[in-house]
Scaffold this motif. Structure first.
Motif, PDB file in Angstrom:
ATOM      1  N   ARG A  83       0.838  -1.217   0.000  1.00  0.00           N
ATOM      2  CA  ARG A  83       0.000   0.000   0.000  1.00  0.00           C
ATOM      3  C   ARG A  83       0.866   1.257   0.000  1.00  0.00           C
ATOM      4  O   ARG A  83       0.646   2.189  -0.763  1.00  0.00           O
ATOM      5  CB  ARG A  83      -0.915   0.009   1.228  1.00  0.00           C
ATOM      6  CG  ARG A  83      -2.136  -0.871   1.108  1.00  0.00           C
ATOM      7  CD  ARG A  83      -3.162  -0.491   2.168  1.00  0.00           C
ATOM      8  NE  ARG A  83      -4.190  -1.500   2.287  1.00  0.00           N
ATOM      9  CZ  ARG A  83      -4.152  -2.512   3.151  1.00  0.00           C
ATOM     10  NH1 ARG A  83      -3.118  -2.652   3.969  1.00  0.00           N
ATOM     11  NH2 ARG A  83      -5.136  -3.387   3.208  1.00  0.00           N
ATOM     12  N   GLU A  84       1.849   1.273   0.918  1.00  0.00           N
ATOM     13  CA  GLU A  84       2.683   2.466   1.072  1.00  0.00           C
ATOM     14  C   GLU A  84       3.438   2.804  -0.208  1.00  0.00           C
ATOM     15  O   GLU A  84       3.611   3.978  -0.554  1.00  0.00           O
ATOM     16  CB  GLU A  84       3.680   2.256   2.218  1.00  0.00           C
ATOM     17  CG  GLU A  84       3.052   2.282   3.606  1.00  0.00           C
ATOM     18  CD  GLU A  84       4.062   1.968   4.694  1.00  0.00           C
ATOM     19  OE1 GLU A  84       5.195   1.553   4.341  1.00  0.00           O
ATOM     20  OE2 GLU A  84       3.722   2.122   5.886  1.00  0.00           O
ATOM     21  N   ARG A  85       3.890   1.791  -0.932  1.00  0.00           N
ATOM     22  CA  ARG A  85       4.696   2.019  -2.134  1.00  0.00           C
ATOM     23  C   ARG A  85       3.833   2.252  -3.377  1.00  0.00           C
ATOM     24  O   ARG A  85       4.372   2.432  -4.465  1.00  0.00           O
ATOM     25  CB  ARG A  85       5.628   0.819  -2.375  1.00  0.00           C
ATOM     26  CG  ARG A  85       6.622   0.568  -1.246  1.00  0.00           C
ATOM     27  CD  ARG A  85       7.677   1.662  -1.189  1.00  0.00           C
ATOM     28  NE  ARG A  85       8.529   1.553  -0.025  1.00  0.00           N
ATOM     29  CZ  ARG A  85       9.727   0.997  -0.023  1.00  0.00           C
ATOM     30  NH1 ARG A  85      10.217   0.481  -1.129  1.00  0.00           N
ATOM     31  NH2 ARG A  85      10.446   0.959   1.077  1.00  0.00           N
ATOM     32  N   GLN A  86       2.492   2.190  -3.200  1.00  0.00           N
ATOM     33  CA  GLN A  86       1.575   2.382  -4.329  1.00  0.00           C
ATOM     34  C   GLN A  86       1.923   1.433  -5.483  1.00  0.00           C
ATOM     35  O   GLN A  86       2.108   1.829  -6.631  1.00  0.00           O
ATOM     36  CB  GLN A  86       1.589   3.837  -4.807  1.00  0.00           C
ATOM     37  CG  GLN A  86       1.140   4.822  -3.729  1.00  0.00           C
ATOM     38  CD  GLN A  86       1.267   6.263  -4.183  1.00  0.00           C
ATOM     39  OE1 GLN A  86       1.150   6.576  -5.368  1.00  0.00           O
ATOM     40  NE2 GLN A  86       1.504   7.165  -3.237  1.00  0.00           N
ATOM     41  N   THR A  87       2.020   0.186  -5.142  1.00  0.00           N
ATOM     42  CA  THR A  87       2.407  -0.853  -6.101  1.00  0.00           C
ATOM     43  C   THR A  87       1.440  -0.909  -7.273  1.00  0.00           C
ATOM     44  O   THR A  87       0.222  -0.944  -7.087  1.00  0.00           O
ATOM     45  CB  THR A  87       2.461  -2.216  -5.380  1.00  0.00           C
ATOM     46  OG1 THR A  87       3.378  -2.115  -4.285  1.00  0.00           O
ATOM     47  CG2 THR A  87       2.898  -3.319  -6.316  1.00  0.00           C
ATOM     48  N   ASP A  88       1.989  -0.950  -8.496  1.00  0.00           N
ATOM     49  CA  ASP A  88       1.136  -0.980  -9.683  1.00  0.00           C
ATOM     50  C   ASP A  88       1.503  -2.117 -10.642  1.00  0.00           C
ATOM     51  O   ASP A  88       1.015  -2.176 -11.764  1.00  0.00           O
ATOM     52  CB  ASP A  88       1.182   0.368 -10.427  1.00  0.00           C
ATOM     53  CG  ASP A  88       2.598   0.812 -10.761  1.00  0.00           C
ATOM     54  OD1 ASP A  88       3.557   0.117 -10.362  1.00  0.00           O
ATOM     55  OD2 ASP A  88       2.758   1.863 -11.411  1.00  0.00           O
ATOM     56  N   LEU A  89       2.365  -3.034 -10.197  1.00  0.00           N
ATOM     57  CA  LEU A  89       2.704  -4.210 -10.998  1.00  0.00           C
ATOM     58  C   LEU A  89       2.975  -5.376 -10.055  1.00  0.00           C
ATOM     59  O   LEU A  89       3.724  -5.237  -9.085  1.00  0.00           O
ATOM     60  CB  LEU A  89       3.952  -3.937 -11.858  1.00  0.00           C
ATOM     61  CG  LEU A  89       4.534  -5.137 -12.611  1.00  0.00           C
ATOM     62  CD1 LEU A  89       3.570  -5.648 -13.677  1.00  0.00           C
ATOM     63  CD2 LEU A  89       5.892  -4.779 -13.248  1.00  0.00           C
ATOM     64  N   VAL A  90       2.357  -6.519 -10.333  1.00  0.00           N
ATOM     65  CA  VAL A  90       2.608  -7.742  -9.561  1.00  0.00           C
ATOM     66  C   VAL A  90       3.179  -8.787 -10.508  1.00  0.00           C
ATOM     67  O   VAL A  90       2.603  -9.059 -11.570  1.00  0.00           O
ATOM     68  CB  VAL A  90       1.323  -8.274  -8.901  1.00  0.00           C
ATOM     69  CG1 VAL A  90       1.577  -9.630  -8.247  1.00  0.00           C
ATOM     70  CG2 VAL A  90       0.797  -7.287  -7.870  1.00  0.00           C
ATOM     71  N   ILE A  91       4.317  -9.360 -10.142  1.00  0.00           N
ATOM     72  CA  ILE A  91       4.957 -10.402 -10.944  1.00  0.00           C
ATOM     73  C   ILE A  91       4.954 -11.693 -10.123  1.00  0.00           C
ATOM     74  O   ILE A  91       5.395 -11.717  -8.971  1.00  0.00           O
ATOM     75  CB  ILE A  91       6.403 -10.016 -11.313  1.00  0.00           C
ATOM     76  CG1 ILE A  91       6.427  -8.665 -12.043  1.00  0.00           C
ATOM     77  CG2 ILE A  91       7.048 -11.102 -12.177  1.00  0.00           C
ATOM     78  CD1 ILE A  91       7.826  -8.105 -12.258  1.00  0.00           C
ATOM     79  N   ILE A  92       4.439 -12.752 -10.730  1.00  0.00           N
ATOM     80  CA  ILE A  92       4.387 -14.058 -10.067  1.00  0.00           C
ATOM     81  C   ILE A  92       5.076 -15.054 -10.976  1.00  0.00           C
ATOM     82  O   ILE A  92       4.732 -15.177 -12.151  1.00  0.00           O
ATOM     83  CB  ILE A  92       2.930 -14.503  -9.810  1.00  0.00           C
ATOM     84  CG1 ILE A  92       2.159 -13.420  -9.041  1.00  0.00           C
ATOM     85  CG2 ILE A  92       2.896 -15.808  -9.035  1.00  0.00           C
ATOM     86  CD1 ILE A  92       0.681 -13.716  -8.879  1.00  0.00           C
TER      87      ILE A  92
END
Length: 761
Positions: free
Chosen positions: A690-699
């Motif tokens: 949340r804090e880093r305003q994540t806008d990409l998830v890699i799995i």
């Protein structure tokens, strides 16, 4: 060999013979470390709960100080086995007939309890109060039954993902498990004991009895005894299961000659319970009368439940109590009634651990000083009996045994687990791609695979502890236990909820941990990490010599190839191929922050993932690396990744700057599985996302991106990368061994790359 006990079911004696069948340490485990007790005594069953501390081995890694020229300084880190203590909850269910013998056993084996009080609930708590005080020397402190019930219900719904199920009598799978909504409130609990209590639960401590009925389980038992002369409740249900209610009940077609179309009433609908008995001059069978009575009471309860659910606008309705207890005929009639009255808008939900709710609640009342609700808990598959089949001919010997003693164990997790904030709809998220409970062909294949692999796991476990001469004996015990679990799951695939590749892997990890094999791959991982590090700088140099576009493809290949050698990924198009869309996206502005769920040690993390991460950092993207909190297969753990990253940073200024400037962050995922459940992640990780305003998830990896999360919908961009390393699975997906999945997705509402579905043919 441990002294064993057998249950003597004769009418004259309810003692435990010291002979065969059930080893006591399988029933009352870890009693010597028991700290706090609670008991729930019903009309026929006793449920005992206790808290214990469990000592077990964990594998720890420690970086060598290479500046001091230690003897083993050619290695990156050392591995040590250390003892740790964790908390465990034990719940045991048995027939009241055995309560005295069980209390004697507890008294004889209880060593260091600080407990002076035992919390008690249930109708039988008063009846057995003196016996408990005399046998255990503990003061019995009685707790309100309904409060305990609600506390227990909240606890299992919050901590056991596949707790609730829909019962489908004629379906391929008897049980269809529901994904628990991240916010379990509000819900309606219909508790059917002697009478019926209808409770609206709005929060952890706020609930209200909003209705009820005097026509409940006691009515069925009482009227059934009068009609059939059958005094035992379970025998009455068995009669009902063989009966034909239409012989006794008056149906719509008996009155109108068929259906009553204008009112929407089918001909087979009951118009009047027991209606035929008023006019027919004949004797009715016990079975038919019991079935008619069961339908009458179930329909009445079902209609009440529906009316209250509609009145209070509640869609989640759970049924429990003595009347239910997992009996198929009861669950079926309740389900039918709910479906009829709501036209399918409300489902009748039952609970896998319904019988333990009161005991769990009573325990929680006595453990408030330890704040058990501030932790997350997980079901320990190695120590829990699991849900039994309701089919009378399904493994009858095991059913008879577990019907007498049934166990549930839950381990306190080191971290509080929450949803990934980036799930598009947490309430509909299902981690697993294929449900083996419903897919018989897939189930048989994977059970066979895990059985075939067992000898190899045993050898690896022994090899991981070369300095421990008793390791072979422990490994054999692990093998026996896990093989037995696989046999149970072949007959009862629903024992621990939906059966999946993930649950088979997790069960194996639980069994390995029980016999003190916390990390069988530790030596292998150490060797692979040492080797891969030697090639890191050479790999980076080769990448930097490529053009930008060539480098992006090489980086993608690197992550995929790191998952497996000799993989054949160069031939495009891949099985699922969104690479071109990913490349176009890279030509645009950098992502603010990428969350990367990493997979294997060695080549994968060092020569695949880190170069990919390095490129993201160079683009101006912050990166969160999420790795396992505890070992599973050859996956890199957070402890190992910390050491690896520090070592890489010492020879790579890009990684060093990322760490120094806090643009590269390493966080535990909260998982100890080769698969990934995005609804149960470390709370700290969720906070950082949340804090880093994540806008990409890699799995990455087959476990995290194919066995789980293939269909996961996220509210940001996502990239799922894996090589299919199983020929059967590759064939099922329409590809070949080492087929590639490169799946780039964007949130709904934007242009999206479609990929072929994983069929369940």
């Amino acid at each position: 060999m441990a002294e064993c006990v057998r249950l003597d079911r004769s009418a004259s004696s309810h003692t435990m013979d010291k002979s065969i069948t059930l080893p006591p340490d399988e029933i009352f485990r870890n009693l010597e470390n028991a700290k706090r007790f609670a008991i729930d005594i019903g009309g026929s069953l006793t449920k005992l709960a206790y808290y214990s501390t469990v000592q077990h081995k964990v594998a720890k890694v420690r970086s060598f100080d290479h500046s001091t020229k230690e003897a083993s300084s050619d290695k990156l880190y050392e591995i040590s086995m250390q003892e740790e203590v964790s908390a465990r909850l034990h719940f045991i269910k048995f027939e009241n007939a055995y309560i005295e013998t069980c209390l004697d056993f507890i008294k004889d084996h209880l060593v260091n309890t600080e407990t002076k009080v035992i919390k008690a609930t249930g109708g039988g708590a008063h009846k057995f109060k003196e016996l408990i005080q005399r046998k255990l020397g503990l003061k019995v402190d009685k707790e309100d039954e309904m409060t305990c019930l609600i506390k227990g219900c909240n606890f299992v719904l919050r901590n056991i993902p596949h707790e609730a199920f829909v019962y489908a009598k004629h379906a391929d799978s008897e049980f269809r498990f529901q994904t628990t909504h991240p916010d379990i409130f509000p819900y309606l609990l219909i508790n059917i004991g002697s009478g019926v209590s209808i409770v609206k639960v709005e929060s952890e401590d706020k609930f209200e009895r909003i209705g009820g009925s005097s026509i409940g389980g006691g009515t069925f038992w009482g009227l059934g005894a009068l009609l059939t002369k059958t005094k035992r409740f379970d025998e009455l249900l068995q009669l009902a299961s063989r009966g034909q209610h239409a012989s006794v009940d008056m149906l719509v077609k008996d009155i109108y000659g068929g259906s009553y179309g204008s009112l929407g009433l089918t001909g087979d609908l009951i118009a009047s319970s027991f209606g035929k008995s008023a006019t027919a001059d004949k004797e009715f069978s016990k079975e038919d009368m019991a079935k008619s009575l069961l339908h009458m009471i179930s329909n009445d309860i079902g209609q009440l439940a529906c009316l209250y659910a509609k009145l209070h606008n509640l869609s989640r309705v759970y049924f429990g109590g003595f009347f239910i207890r997992g009996h198929p005929v009861t669950m079926h009639t309740i389900t039918y009634s709910i479906n009829f009255f709501t036209k399918g808008e409300v489902q009748a939900l039952f609970l896998r651990h319904e019988g333990y709710l009161g005991a769990i609640g009573a325990f929680l009342k006595g453990a408030e000083e330890d704040n058990p609700n501030q932790y997350s808990w997980g079901e320990n598959y190695a120590g829990s009996s699991g849900l039994m089949s309701v089919s009378p001919d399904m493994n009858p010997m095991q059913r008879a045994r577990s019907g007498t003693f049934d166990m549930l164990e839950m381990d306190r997790l080191e971290r509080q687990l929450v949803n990934l904030p980036l799930l598009q709809d947490p309430s509909s998220y299902i981690p697993d791609t294929v449900d083996l409970t419903e897919d018989a062909l897939a189930r048989e294949y994977w059970l066979y695979c895990f059985e075939e692999a067992l000898d190899g796991v045993v050898k690896r476990a022994v090899a991981s502890q070369p300095d421990m001469p008793e390791a072979a004996e422990r490994a054999e015990k692990f093998s026996q236990k896990y093989r037995h679990k696989l046999q149970t799951l072949r007959h009862q695939p629903f024992a621990y909820g939906s059966l999946t590749v993930r649950s088979l892997l997790d069960t194996r990890e639980h069994c390995l941990n029980e016999f003190n094999f916390p990390d069988p791959y530790s030596k292998i991982k150490q060797k692979e990490n040492d080797v891969a590090l030697r090639y890191y700088q050479k790999a980076i140099k080769s990448l930097e010599e490529l053009s930008w576009e060539e480098r992006q493809f090489a980086l993608a290949q690197g992550v995929l190839a790191g998952n497996v050698f000799d993989w054949g990924a160069k031939a495009r198009p891949w099985l699922v191929d969104s690479y071109d869309q990913w490349l176009e996206r890279l030509k645009g502005p950098p992502h603010k922050c990428a969350l990367f769920f990493v997979d294997n040690s060695g080549v994968d993390i060092i020569l695949g993932v880190i170069p990919f991460v390095r490129e993201l950092l160079s683009r101006g993207t912050e990166v969160i690396l999420a790795s396992n909190s505890a070992p599973a297969l050859n996956d890199v753990t957070n402890g190992e990744l910390q050491i690896l990253t520090e070592r890489i940073a010492a020879m790579d200024p890009v990684i060093q700057a990322g760490l120094r400037e806090d643009r590269l962050t390493l966080v535990q995922s909260g998982s100890s599985s080769p698969c990934l459940d995005l609804s149960r992640l470390d709370k700290v990780l969720a906070m950082v996302v949340r804090e880093r305003q994540t806008d990409l998830v890699i799995i990455e990896g087959m476990g995290r991106a194919i066995h789980t999360n293939y269909y996961a919908m996220l509210s940001c961009e996502s990239l799922k990368m894996a090589v299919i390393k199983n020929s059967w699975l590759a064939d099922r997906l329409g590809g070949k061994l080492f087929s590639v999945v490169f799946k780039y997705e964007v949130p709904a509402g934007k242009s999206s790359q479609c990929s072929p579905p994983l069929t369940r043919s």
